[in-house]
Design a protein around this motif. Sequence first.
Motif, mmCIF file in Angstrom:
data_model
loop_
_atom_site.group_PDB
_atom_site.id
_atom_site.type_symbol
_atom_site.label_atom_id
_atom_site.label_comp_id
_atom_site.label_asym_id
_atom_site.label_seq_id
_atom_site.Cartn_x
_atom_site.Cartn_y
_atom_site.Cartn_z
ATOM 1 N N VAL A 75 -6.678 -1.877 10.787
ATOM 2 C CA VAL A 75 -6.811 -2.803 10.237
ATOM 3 C C VAL A 75 -8.228 -3.274 10.101
ATOM 4 O O VAL A 75 -8.659 -3.601 10.962
ATOM 5 C CB VAL A 75 -6.098 -3.889 9.974
ATOM 6 N N PRO A 76 -8.687 -3.208 8.479
ATOM 7 C CA PRO A 76 -10.265 -3.466 8.713
ATOM 8 C C PRO A 76 -10.553 -5.087 8.675
ATOM 9 O O PRO A 76 -9.915 -5.550 8.327
ATOM 10 C CB PRO A 76 -10.773 -3.452 7.344
ATOM 11 N N ASP A 77 -11.872 -5.408 9.544
ATOM 12 C CA ASP A 77 -11.738 -6.686 9.677
ATOM 13 C C ASP A 77 -11.923 -7.527 8.316
ATOM 14 O O ASP A 77 -12.503 -8.479 7.630
ATOM 15 C CB ASP A 77 -12.959 -6.868 10.730
ATOM 16 N N THR A 78 -12.510 -6.984 6.793
ATOM 17 C CA THR A 78 -12.628 -7.236 5.889
ATOM 18 C C THR A 78 -11.192 -8.092 5.479
ATOM 19 O O THR A 78 -10.949 -8.336 4.131
ATOM 20 C CB THR A 78 -13.218 -7.213 5.175
ATOM 21 N N ALA A 79 -10.122 -7.477 5.715
ATOM 22 C CA ALA A 79 -8.899 -7.481 5.170
ATOM 23 C C ALA A 79 -8.556 -8.829 4.737
ATOM 24 O O ALA A 79 -8.875 -9.971 5.993
ATOM 25 C CB ALA A 79 -7.575 -6.890 5.888
ATOM 26 N N LYS A 80 -7.785 -9.624 3.585
ATOM 27 C CA LYS A 80 -7.503 -10.522 3.041
ATOM 28 C C LYS A 80 -5.522 -11.409 4.090
ATOM 29 O O LYS A 80 -4.969 -11.180 3.087
ATOM 30 C CB LYS A 80 -7.495 -11.003 1.788
ATOM 31 N N SER A 81 -6.149 -11.045 5.414
ATOM 32 C CA SER A 81 -4.825 -11.160 5.568
ATOM 33 C C SER A 81 -5.249 -12.387 7.752
ATOM 34 O O SER A 81 -6.290 -12.746 7.058
ATOM 35 C CB SER A 81 -4.311 -10.133 6.724
ATOM 36 N N GLY A 82 -4.003 -12.812 7.389
ATOM 37 C CA GLY A 82 -4.553 -14.122 8.384
ATOM 38 C C GLY A 82 -5.321 -14.024 9.871
ATOM 39 O O GLY A 82 -5.458 -13.152 10.371
#
Length: 311
Positions: A75-82
């Motif tokens: 998962v990319p570190d720019t993902a809009k996740s927690g």
Amino acid sequence: MPAEPEVTAPQVVDAIEGAFGVTHGERRNHIKGRCAAGEFVGTAEVAKYSRSALFSGQPVPVIARFSLSGGNLKVPDTAKSGRGMALQFKLPQGQLHQITMLNTPMFGAAVPKTFHDLMVASRPDPATGKPDPEKLKAFRASHPDNLAQAQYLADNNPPASYAHSTYWGIHTFKFIGAQDKTTLVCWRFVPQDGEKRLSDEELKTAGANFLEKALIDRTAKGPVRWDMLVTLGQAGDPQDDPPQLWPSNRTEFKAGTLTITSASAQKGAACEAVNFDPMVMADGIAPTNDPILRFRSPAYAVSFGKRLSGQ
């Protein structure tokens, strides 16, 4: 007798695996992370409410882990996740206390079934490799307890670094003081470096794996600190509904300072083998009957058992 949960821990872990796949020998959730270490020093004011050795005023060694939500190692570190902060405090006489937190003020489920159903709805369609939008739409319509966190993540860009994020305890806990007096509390860890989020332009250019290097580089320059702020509950405040926030006018105070002095890739580091079960609590802090908090322990145990066996 408490009611049986609508889903079991193995069912939830299976649903996570269905949504993200399996990387053998690794965590099922918050799989992408890095390790850190430091200490925590509590303040004298907490003694009014808690007898925990965590707040003795003496330095308490800490093993920490910073992570992204989900079970996708790429998962990319720019993902809009927690984003997560997990802490293991090494107290005197071999006692441990553990805290797991998120960079959202609330959790996205009031009961374990909601989280399970989100994972089921997020399972990729074999034809597209992505979740079915109609299934996600149906999930949102039928699970209003997920909406507040989902909206918060949609409205706020991810942090520019782990050091520039606040982390919330997301659950209500009990401080146990002298004569077993109980006080309901919530807490958050606020960065002394200040909060900073990626701009929309930075989201496009930051890269897929910038968070680990940013944390390692920051600790190389000097200690990184967060203030632990504790909020005191009042009668009627929800204590078993993690999507619900307390009123903003509640009394709060500084309970201590976390200092992180080193960070590293996770492989072979101290945090890699730790199961950060938030129900591991030393005397002076106790859980509420929050069904999500209580469910985390068996779910973490299932994931940890699979990880240890190389599954």
